[in-house]
Design a protein around this motif. Structure first.
Motif, mmCIF file in Angstrom:
data_model
loop_
_atom_site.group_PDB
_atom_site.id
_atom_site.type_symbol
_atom_site.label_atom_id
_atom_site.label_comp_id
_atom_site.label_asym_id
_atom_site.label_seq_id
_atom_site.Cartn_x
_atom_site.Cartn_y
_atom_site.Cartn_z
ATOM 1 N N VAL A 233 30.431 48.223 42.961
ATOM 2 C CA VAL A 233 29.711 48.190 41.599
ATOM 3 C C VAL A 233 28.581 47.494 41.679
ATOM 4 O O VAL A 233 27.463 48.131 41.087
ATOM 5 C CB VAL A 233 30.699 47.786 40.807
ATOM 6 N N GLU A 234 28.434 46.368 42.317
ATOM 7 C CA GLU A 234 27.138 45.628 42.447
ATOM 8 C C GLU A 234 25.982 46.588 43.227
ATOM 9 O O GLU A 234 24.940 46.381 42.761
ATOM 10 C CB GLU A 234 27.365 44.190 43.204
ATOM 11 N N GLU A 235 26.608 46.840 44.208
ATOM 12 C CA GLU A 235 25.635 47.810 45.249
ATOM 13 C C GLU A 235 25.018 48.885 44.228
ATOM 14 O O GLU A 235 23.804 49.255 44.426
ATOM 15 C CB GLU A 235 26.153 48.118 46.254
ATOM 16 N N ALA A 236 25.801 49.746 43.601
ATOM 17 C CA ALA A 236 25.581 50.878 42.981
ATOM 18 C C ALA A 236 24.588 50.720 41.589
ATOM 19 O O ALA A 236 23.751 51.421 41.431
ATOM 20 C CB ALA A 236 26.945 51.723 42.607
ATOM 21 N N SER A 237 25.138 49.499 41.096
ATOM 22 C CA SER A 237 24.126 49.118 39.887
ATOM 23 C C SER A 237 22.745 48.463 40.116
ATOM 24 O O SER A 237 22.123 48.063 39.287
ATOM 25 C CB SER A 237 24.913 48.307 38.884
ATOM 26 N N GLY A 238 22.626 48.255 41.412
ATOM 27 C CA GLY A 238 21.544 47.717 41.913
ATOM 28 C C GLY A 238 21.428 46.081 41.481
ATOM 29 O O GLY A 238 20.384 45.438 41.324
ATOM 30 N N GLY A 239 22.503 45.413 41.370
ATOM 31 C CA GLY A 239 22.607 44.106 41.071
ATOM 32 C C GLY A 239 22.865 43.762 39.537
ATOM 33 O O GLY A 239 23.193 42.543 39.300
ATOM 34 N N SER A 240 22.677 44.820 38.795
ATOM 35 C CA SER A 240 22.978 44.521 37.290
ATOM 36 C C SER A 240 24.058 44.059 36.786
ATOM 37 O O SER A 240 24.095 43.456 35.795
ATOM 38 C CB SER A 240 22.198 45.755 36.615
ATOM 39 N N ILE A 241 25.138 44.813 37.531
ATOM 40 C CA ILE A 241 26.442 44.404 37.177
ATOM 41 C C ILE A 241 27.064 43.614 38.469
ATOM 42 O O ILE A 241 27.203 43.924 39.470
ATOM 43 C CB ILE A 241 27.520 45.501 37.167
ATOM 44 N N ARG A 242 26.994 42.190 38.090
ATOM 45 C CA ARG A 242 27.421 41.451 39.241
ATOM 46 C C ARG A 242 29.090 41.431 39.919
ATOM 47 O O ARG A 242 29.722 41.705 39.018
ATOM 48 C CB ARG A 242 27.247 39.838 38.697
ATOM 49 N N ARG A 243 28.852 41.078 40.974
ATOM 50 C CA ARG A 243 30.186 41.352 41.711
ATOM 51 C C ARG A 243 31.273 40.505 41.108
ATOM 52 O O ARG A 243 32.394 40.709 41.010
ATOM 53 C CB ARG A 243 29.980 41.227 43.171
ATOM 54 N N SER A 244 30.987 39.121 40.881
ATOM 55 C CA SER A 244 31.843 38.108 40.317
ATOM 56 C C SER A 244 32.233 38.327 39.050
ATOM 57 O O SER A 244 33.271 38.074 38.692
ATOM 58 C CB SER A 244 30.794 36.868 40.434
ATOM 59 N N LEU A 245 31.418 39.126 38.219
ATOM 60 C CA LEU A 245 31.763 39.494 37.011
ATOM 61 C C LEU A 245 32.966 40.464 37.081
ATOM 62 O O LEU A 245 33.954 40.430 35.923
ATOM 63 C CB LEU A 245 30.564 40.133 36.056
ATOM 64 N N VAL A 246 32.760 41.463 37.691
ATOM 65 C CA VAL A 246 33.646 42.294 37.957
ATOM 66 C C VAL A 246 35.183 42.034 38.441
ATOM 67 O O VAL A 246 36.047 42.270 38.084
ATOM 68 C CB VAL A 246 33.518 43.593 38.637
ATOM 69 N N LEU A 247 34.920 40.996 39.476
ATOM 70 C CA LEU A 247 36.191 40.350 40.058
ATOM 71 C C LEU A 247 37.067 39.644 39.226
ATOM 72 O O LEU A 247 38.055 39.718 38.944
ATOM 73 C CB LEU A 247 35.672 39.591 41.223
ATOM 74 N N VAL A 248 36.283 38.781 38.351
ATOM 75 C CA VAL A 248 36.898 37.963 37.577
ATOM 76 C C VAL A 248 37.583 38.651 36.499
ATOM 77 O O VAL A 248 38.474 38.470 35.683
ATOM 78 C CB VAL A 248 35.917 36.637 36.848
ATOM 79 N N THR A 249 36.862 39.733 35.895
ATOM 80 C CA THR A 249 37.369 40.625 34.746
ATOM 81 C C THR A 249 38.681 41.241 35.128
ATOM 82 O O THR A 249 39.608 41.390 34.196
ATOM 83 C CB THR A 249 36.260 41.562 34.395
ATOM 84 N N VAL A 250 38.667 41.810 36.416
ATOM 85 C CA VAL A 250 39.903 42.531 36.791
ATOM 86 C C VAL A 250 41.036 41.580 37.016
ATOM 87 O O VAL A 250 42.149 41.917 36.545
ATOM 88 C CB VAL A 250 39.674 43.249 38.066
#
Length: 246
Positions: A113-130
């Motif tokens: 997600v972080e790679e596809a969004s160009g860093g606009s959606i951070r990896r840590s944000l997705v991880l913590v949310t899930v």
């Protein structure tokens, strides 16, 4: 565990891995002979990778069978037998969070997600949310087991809320949420948390595990998808505030 059951587990796991990997390897060889015709060096590299993947899968499944499933069931039985029953839900939330935190599939999704969004959606944000979504689902699932709540009472409103959230959140978070529900039920989380539910249901009033133990994975699949879409609603609202003139 004495030697005979341990050896039986090793042989059974090895046979299962062979049945899973061998057809794929044979299909590759057939395609190589008829269509692909790759250089021998590339074929050797792919076959070596297949062997390594099979070895890794064997070791993982063997570890799950020998330790992870029994550990999850024993932990669930210990939770169900607690004299302070109010501790069951918060401890379930904690176990759900840390188990999902270690799930490789969730981390792969967060990286992509972080790679596809160009860093606009951070990896840590997705991880913590899930992880938060799964944690709440495990706590709710143990509460359901303790109070013998029918599964549909939780699933039907949950999916209704998720369908509403799909219309309100950003479209990219809808796609991420749909995938989050799948990766959250990966092999690591699935094996431990499902065994946890079985153990808890067997000690909470002697309930039938088929009725109350199963169903936790359905909640786990729903919760992270919903939590990611709620995150999409929050991010979308913040973006609208920034874009609106002061």
């Amino acid at each position: 565990m004495n030697a005979a059951p341990w050896l039986e587990q090793v042989l059974e796991t090895g046979w299962s891995v062979l049945l899973a990997i061998l057809p794929l390897a044979l299909v590759f060889l057939v395609f190589q002979a008829l269509f692909l015709r790759m250089p021998a060096r590339e074929v050797r590299r792919i076959l070596l990778g297949t062997v390594l993947a099979a070895l890794g899968l064997f070791l993982f499944l063997l570890g799950v069978g020998l330790a992870f499933l029994p550990f999850g069931r024993i932990t669930g039985e210990a939770l169900g037998a607690l004299p302070q029953q109010w501790l069951v839900v918060p401890l379930g939330v904690l176990l759900g969070f840390v188990t999902t935190w270690g799930e490789p599939a969730v981390r792969i999704l967060a990286d992509q997600v972080e790679e596809a969004s160009g860093g606009s959606i951070r990896r840590s944000l997705v991880l913590v949310t899930v992880c938060v979504g799964v944690a709440l689902a495990v706590g709710l699932g143990l509460f359901r087991i303790d109070h013998e709540i029918p599964l549909l009472v939780l699933l039907v409103p949950g999916y209704g809320i998720m369908l509403g959230a799909m219309w309100l959140c950003r479209t990219d978070f809808v796609a991420i949420g749909a995938d989050a529900g799948g990766v959250a039920t990966g092999p690591l989380a699935n094996s431990f948390l499902l065994a946890l539910a079985f153990g808890a249901s067997s000690t909470m009033g002697g309930q039938d595990p088929l009725v109350h133990g199963l169903g936790l994975v359905a909640l786990i699949a729903l919760a992270p998808a919903l939590s990611v879409m709620v995150l999409g609603i929050v991010v979308g609202r913040k973006g609208q505030r920034k874009e609106s003139p002061s």
